[in-house]
Design an enzyme around this catalytic site. Sequence first.
Site, PDB file in Angstrom:
ATOM      1  CE1 TYR A 125     -32.595  80.841  70.973  1.00 14.40           C
ATOM      2  CE2 TYR A 125     -31.803  80.351  68.944  1.00 14.40           C
ATOM      3  CZ  TYR A 125     -32.447  79.878  70.145  1.00 14.40           C
ATOM      4  OH  TYR A 125     -32.770  78.659  70.214  1.00 14.40           O
ATOM      5  CG  PHE A 409     -21.959  76.704  75.054  1.00 15.20           C
ATOM      6  CD1 PHE A 409     -23.053  77.020  75.231  1.00 15.20           C
ATOM      7  CD2 PHE A 409     -21.062  77.482  74.746  1.00 15.20           C
ATOM      8  CE1 PHE A 409     -23.600  78.496  74.916  1.00 15.20           C
ATOM      9  CE2 PHE A 409     -21.341  78.857  74.356  1.00 15.20           C
ATOM     10  CZ  PHE A 409     -22.525  79.134  74.504  1.00 15.20           C
TER      11      PHE A 409
END
Length: 409
Positions: A125, A409
């Site tokens: 990322y 999440f």
Amino acid sequence: MTDADLPLRTATPDDFPKASALLFALFHRALDQEAQDLDRRVWEADRALVVTDGPDVVGHAAALTRELTVPGAVLPAAHVTGVGVAPTHRRRGLLTRLMHRQLRDVRDAGREPIAVLWASEARIYPRFGYGLASTRLELAIDNRQVTLPAATAPPRLRAGTPADLLPELTKVYDTLRPERPGWSSRDEAGWATVVADLAIYREGATERRAVVHEGDGGIDGYAMWRTKSGWTNTGPNAEVHVTEIAAANPVAYAALWRFLLGIDLARRVMYGFAAVDDPLLHMVDDAPRLDTHLSDGLWVRVVDLPAALAARRYTAPFDVVLDVSDPLLPENAGRWRVAGGPGGATCERTDAAADLACDIVDVGAAYLGGTSLAALAGAGRVRELRPGAVNAASTAFGWHRMPISPEVF
């Protein structure tokens, strides 16, 4: 048709079954209808992207519309999730296309100055501007080896299922959230995923249980956990797996940990979401026995730099010019004067000489106050162009609580 020509588009509700099946396969989970139904409740088709190859969904990236607590403020933040590419289509640029498109969509919408995610593989990322903004401690506690101070009065505890105690859990969480960097808002669907007790997630442990603590002013803390049975030749050897614990004050926090560490027949208590400044480290009599392991937490991508830096608060007055590089969102690139303190801040373009130079990855890493600019400078990632600028900015960007996200999440 080459991979570069495969359609990338916003999802429709009809894409969910195939997108969900792709993600279950990518994360090595058995396809489960109950779990899919739960995921569907939070999945937002208009915020999901899919790459298709004929009738198949071969790539997916989604965002959830939630808020995130940051130092001194609560901001809208794109909660990025469900990112993956089918193994038949890897290393062909599809992930890059998905992430670039998602960032551009978030930026152009103009609602969310930051995006956040949990990284299944950390090396991926930073390529897209995400910086490691929080770390967490994973605890594996031998409950026979640590002791908490004795309670001054018998605790008032009430146990039940998370579903039965949901009003109490919600009240405590919402009361604490504005002061806890890294905590995300939870609507009804979000809470449903937190308290869900699907067999597919138990991994041999019991159903999830909950306990609340009542102080003089009402319910002021809670914990959720599972237990996993175990026996050896010398006796019981069960484990307590704590999934979430929150408290408004030290009395409630200590009472909840006494309860968890004292569950009969258990010998180990596992907890994976402790902050690096968790009070438990300073409550027990032998902190090394908590057997801590440092792991990564939230990754932050600053999408709208002036909005993001003006929105949060800072621990001390400062005035610094940042020279920021951002090859994916050039609107963020250039020199910015950031000035502010505990009461507010501004961030405006400037032609003044830069005091510090860094990449957007480093701004994201420092954004929640969990990664110091001084540490990034020590690693050669932030360059000091004016003597003393690093120390002043690093102090200001810090915060009195280290960030922690209590959920994936």
